[in-house]
Design an enzyme around this catalytic site. Structure first.
Site, mmCIF file in Angstrom:
data_model
loop_
_atom_site.group_PDB
_atom_site.id
_atom_site.type_symbol
_atom_site.label_atom_id
_atom_site.label_comp_id
_atom_site.label_asym_id
_atom_site.label_seq_id
_atom_site.Cartn_x
_atom_site.Cartn_y
_atom_site.Cartn_z
ATOM 1 N N THR A 190 6.175 -0.083 -2.490
ATOM 2 C CA THR A 190 7.532 -0.110 -1.944
ATOM 3 C C THR A 190 8.477 -0.881 -2.857
ATOM 4 O OG1 THR A 190 6.735 0.114 0.299
ATOM 5 C CG2 THR A 190 8.900 -0.873 0.076
ATOM 6 N N THR A 191 8.006 -2.015 -3.387
ATOM 7 C CA THR A 191 8.908 -2.878 -4.162
ATOM 8 C C THR A 191 8.547 -2.943 -5.645
ATOM 9 O OG1 THR A 191 7.514 -4.775 -3.677
ATOM 10 C CG2 THR A 191 9.338 -4.372 -2.164
ATOM 11 N N GLN A 211 0.934 -2.155 7.066
ATOM 12 C CA GLN A 211 0.620 -3.542 6.689
ATOM 13 C C GLN A 211 -0.879 -3.784 6.889
ATOM 14 O OE1 GLN A 211 3.797 -3.291 8.924
ATOM 15 N NE2 GLN A 211 4.384 -2.625 6.900
ATOM 16 N N GLY A 232 -2.625 -5.696 3.672
ATOM 17 C CA GLY A 232 -1.911 -4.450 3.385
ATOM 18 C C GLY A 232 -2.375 -3.796 2.100
ATOM 19 N N ASP A 233 -1.922 -2.565 1.897
ATOM 20 C CA ASP A 233 -2.209 -1.789 0.679
ATOM 21 C C ASP A 233 -3.692 -1.534 0.459
ATOM 22 O OD1 ASP A 233 0.538 -1.891 0.240
ATOM 23 O OD2 ASP A 233 0.375 -3.752 -0.901
ATOM 24 N N LYS A 281 -4.649 2.884 3.090
ATOM 25 C CA LYS A 281 -4.568 3.556 4.396
ATOM 26 C C LYS A 281 -4.065 4.993 4.246
ATOM 27 C CE LYS A 281 -1.833 0.191 5.747
ATOM 28 N NZ LYS A 281 -2.006 -0.770 4.656
ATOM 29 N N LYS A 312 -11.352 1.506 -3.350
ATOM 30 C CA LYS A 312 -11.161 0.993 -4.710
ATOM 31 C C LYS A 312 -12.434 0.360 -5.301
ATOM 32 C CE LYS A 312 -6.801 0.330 -5.831
ATOM 33 N NZ LYS A 312 -5.362 -0.003 -5.948
ATOM 34 N N ALA A 349 6.373 -0.518 4.645
ATOM 35 C CA ALA A 349 5.113 0.133 4.272
ATOM 36 C C ALA A 349 5.333 1.070 3.089
ATOM 37 C CB ALA A 349 4.571 0.930 5.456
ATOM 38 N N GLY A 350 4.312 1.188 2.264
ATOM 39 C CA GLY A 350 4.316 2.179 1.190
ATOM 40 C C GLY A 350 2.922 2.761 1.136
ATOM 41 N N HIS A 351 2.749 3.977 1.620
ATOM 42 C CA HIS A 351 1.421 4.601 1.699
ATOM 43 C C HIS A 351 1.330 5.708 0.655
ATOM 44 C CE1 HIS A 351 0.841 3.122 6.124
ATOM 45 N NE2 HIS A 351 1.072 2.153 5.265
ATOM 46 N N ASP A 381 -14.261 1.670 -7.428
ATOM 47 C CA ASP A 381 -14.234 1.981 -8.859
ATOM 48 C C ASP A 381 -13.545 0.896 -9.695
ATOM 49 O OD1 ASP A 381 -12.021 3.116 -7.248
ATOM 50 O OD2 ASP A 381 -11.126 3.474 -9.211
HETATM 51 P P1 GDP Z 1 -1.640 1.637 1.760
HETATM 52 O O1 GDP Z 1 -0.351 0.903 1.918
HETATM 53 O O2 GDP Z 1 -2.752 0.989 2.505
HETATM 54 O O3 GDP Z 1 -1.534 3.091 2.069
HETATM 55 O O4 GDP Z 1 -2.036 1.514 0.213
HETATM 56 P P2 GDP Z 1 -1.035 1.692 -1.054
HETATM 57 O O5 GDP Z 1 -0.740 3.121 -1.225
HETATM 58 O O6 GDP Z 1 0.106 0.758 -0.959
HETATM 59 O O7 GDP Z 1 -1.946 1.112 -2.201
HETATM 60 C C1 GDP Z 1 -3.184 1.653 -2.525
HETATM 61 C C2 GDP Z 1 -3.146 2.087 -3.998
HETATM 62 O O8 GDP Z 1 -4.462 2.307 -4.463
HETATM 63 C C3 GDP Z 1 -2.417 3.399 -4.216
HETATM 64 O O9 GDP Z 1 -1.843 3.387 -5.501
HETATM 65 C C4 GDP Z 1 -3.532 4.428 -4.146
HETATM 66 O O10 GDP Z 1 -3.235 5.615 -4.881
HETATM 67 C C5 GDP Z 1 -4.650 3.681 -4.791
HETATM 68 N N1 GDP Z 1 -6.007 3.994 -4.314
HETATM 69 C C6 GDP Z 1 -6.414 4.280 -3.052
HETATM 70 N N2 GDP Z 1 -7.756 4.378 -2.992
HETATM 71 C C7 GDP Z 1 -8.199 4.137 -4.252
HETATM 72 C C8 GDP Z 1 -9.499 4.059 -4.838
HETATM 73 O O11 GDP Z 1 -10.530 4.206 -4.197
HETATM 74 N N3 GDP Z 1 -9.562 3.754 -6.176
HETATM 75 C C9 GDP Z 1 -8.436 3.551 -6.931
HETATM 76 N N4 GDP Z 1 -8.591 3.265 -8.216
HETATM 77 N N5 GDP Z 1 -7.205 3.625 -6.402
HETATM 78 C C10 GDP Z 1 -7.084 3.892 -5.086
HETATM 79 P P1 IMO Z 2 1.550 -1.288 3.688
HETATM 80 O O1 IMO Z 2 1.697 -0.499 4.972
HETATM 81 C C1 IMO Z 2 1.608 -5.159 1.727
HETATM 82 C C2 IMO Z 2 4.448 -8.131 3.245
HETATM 83 C C3 IMO Z 2 5.619 -8.496 2.352
HETATM 84 C C4 IMO Z 2 5.856 -9.927 2.804
HETATM 85 C C5 IMO Z 2 5.561 -9.873 4.299
HETATM 86 C C6 IMO Z 2 6.793 -9.707 5.162
HETATM 87 O O2 IMO Z 2 1.974 -0.535 2.492
HETATM 88 O O3 IMO Z 2 0.182 -1.872 3.586
HETATM 89 P P2 IMO Z 2 8.518 -7.747 5.637
HETATM 90 O O4 IMO Z 2 9.237 -6.820 4.718
HETATM 91 O O5 IMO Z 2 7.623 -7.070 6.610
HETATM 92 O O6 IMO Z 2 9.423 -8.724 6.293
HETATM 93 O O7 IMO Z 2 7.569 -8.626 4.680
HETATM 94 O O8 IMO Z 2 4.708 -8.766 4.478
HETATM 95 N N1 IMO Z 2 4.332 -6.672 3.507
HETATM 96 C C7 IMO Z 2 3.390 -5.892 2.967
HETATM 97 N N2 IMO Z 2 2.425 -6.175 2.056
HETATM 98 N N3 IMO Z 2 1.692 -3.924 2.271
HETATM 99 C C8 IMO Z 2 2.626 -3.629 3.202
HETATM 100 O O9 IMO Z 2 2.641 -2.462 3.864
HETATM 101 C C9 IMO Z 2 3.560 -4.627 3.565
HETATM 102 N N4 IMO Z 2 4.610 -4.683 4.412
HETATM 103 C C10 IMO Z 2 5.052 -5.939 4.366
HETATM 104 O O10 IMO Z 2 5.270 -8.416 0.992
HETATM 105 O O11 IMO Z 2 4.902 -10.772 2.216
HETATM 106 MG MG MG Z 3 1.137 0.019 0.704
#
Ligand code: GDP
Ligand code: IMO
Ligand code: MG
Length: 422
Positions: A299-300, A223, A12-13, A16, A330, A39-41, A332
């Protein structure tokens, strides 16, 4: 026409939200197919930061339709807050945001059950986001759940109360946790109005009609593949199918409709919550990645565990998803590293292999690494692959060779514009 998929290849993270927002203008519809407010996008456009939990990341592109598909679980309270945030930013979405009637609802008692179940697990806890995801999917598969379409039924209150009573019964087996149920219920019922103010549809007909009418659909994963209920690091997973197979069940489309599968991975790797992470760097290196990459949950707010990119892990998720192109984000964050490691093989049970064992949790794995020289250069302003520092290029080319899939995009910063399309 066809449906392309973008999903996470790690835990995850991976970024996306950022990439979906970038490519959304090439599509007519962006659809979430699983997961929920766990999820936290994050999307950054001209220094403005937005975090979406339930709403698809195509919402910032004018004229693009956004569907919350049947496989998603919705908490009306979080959803209302997301809508209010968009209202506050002056983003219009009313005619472009649709909800599938078959999407399941997260009740306040689902969140309470999540909290109680995690508390009871103590040290063994999953590290859930406590958004009620597990209990809601349990009710779905246990055939007790409530769906968006049920809100409009005459016996909705009856169904709600029956489910709540069932939850009370289950809660008896757990220690008590602090939770303002009455307050949360009040918010929940009032937030249903926001949900009702949007158009709910039969998502499966909506998507299939769109495809018949030659529309292009992008399915946005939540995720990551290593958190998949069937193929992730069970039991430290989420409760839905995060892999490409989940697109078909979550949206009601046939496998033959799926075209490109874009798999996204960081140039390193992170995980939030408990569970195995073979290439984790629980040391100064990981700490540096966390600081530079601002690796704290969207998210958290929890600190994310950091480590090196892991080829066996990525080969596994590329296989599971049928990935046709890889996106690296990422890059960079590694700018200041003298040397960069890449996990190339796993040693366990007396063998060296790229195959993951049955159970990553109970297998003692030693990751073998290859070392690469860092490029020690700022990447800002670079808009083409050719303009990247030679050492960054050879790092990416080596990943491409090992993963046996082309790298189609490289993200070099959080801003929408900081993306190299190869
Ligand atoms: P997602 O859940 O897959 O949408 O990803 P998240 O938003 O949870 O986490 C990605 C984090 O990295 C966010 O804070 C974005 O703003 C940041 N991010 C995304 N792409 C890049 C990148 O290429 N470089 C850097 N430094 N940050 C990035
Ligand atoms: P995005 O879409 C990263 C992780 C939680 C925990 C496990 C189960 O932003 O990539 P849950 O709340 O689903 O019962 O948690 O999954 N988890 C994530 N980790 N990015 C996420 O979403 C996640 N959604 C759940 O931290 O380990
Ligand atoms: Mg996320």
């Amino acid at each position: 026409m066809y449906i392309d998929v973008l999903l996470g290849l790690q835990w995850g993270d991976e970024g996306k939200g950022k990439v979906v927002d970038y490519i959304a203008d090439q599509y007519d519809v962006v659809a979430r197919f699983q997961g929920g407010p766990n999820a936290g996008h994050t999307i950054r456009i001209n220094e403005n930061k937005y975090v979406l939990h339930t709403i698809p990341s195509g919402v910032f592109r004018e004229n693009i339709l956004n569907l919350i598909g049947s496989g998603v679980v919705i908490d009306p309270i979080t959803f209302e807050k997301e809508l209010q945030n968009l209202d506050g930013e002056g983003i219009s979405y009313r005619d472009r945001l649709l909800i599938s009637k078959k999407a399941h609802l997260i009740l306040p008692t689902h969140r309470l059950l999540d909290a109680a179940s995690e508390a009871a697990k103590g040290k063994e806890k999953i590290g859930s986001t406590l958004k009620g995801i597990g209990p809601t999917y349990m009710d779905k598969t246990g055939r007790n759940g409530l769906r968006v379409g049920d809100i409009y039924a005459a016996d909705f209150m009856q169904k709600y109360n029956a489910l709540k009573e069932k939850h009370y019964g289950l809660l008896k087996q757990f220690p008590e946790v602090a939770f303002d149920l009455a307050g949360e219920e009040e918010k929940w019922f009032s937030s249903l109005d926001s949900l009702k103010s949007l158009k709910s549809v039969n998502g499966e007909y909506y998507i299939n009609d769109a495809l018949t009418n030659r529309k292009k659909v992008l399915a946005e994963g939540a995720q990551g593949s290593m958190l998949d209920i069937d193929y992730g690091t069970y039991p430290y997973v989420t409760s839905s199918n995060t892999i490409s197979a989940g697109v078909c069940s979550g949206l009601g489309v046939a496998p033959s409709k799926v075209n490109e599968v874009m798999g996204i991975a960081k140039a390193y790797c992170t995980r939030v919550g408990s569970g195995p992470f073979p290439s984790e760097q629980d040391n100064e290196t990981g700490e540096r990645m966390r600081t530079i990459g601002r690796e704290f949950g969207a998210t958290t707010g929890r600190p994310r565990r950091c480590g090196w990119i892991d080829i066996p892990q990525l080969l596994y998720t590329i296989m599971l998803n049928g990935v046709t192109q890889v996106i690296i984000t990422k890059l960079d964050v590694l700018n200041e590293f003298d040397t960069i490691s890449v996990g190339t093989e796993y040693a366990y049970d007396g063998m060296v292999t790229t195959e993951l064992p049955f159970d990553l949790c109970s297998t003692n794995i030693e990751v073998q690494y290859a070392l690469y020289e860092g490029w020690l250069q700022d990447l800002s302003g670079i808009t083409s692959f050719h303009a990247l520092p030679p050492k960054a290029k050879s790092y990416l080319q080596s990943l491409e060779q090992q993963l046996k899939v082309r790298i189609s995009m490289i993200s070099t910063g959080p801003e929408r514009s900081e993306l190299i399309v190869k």
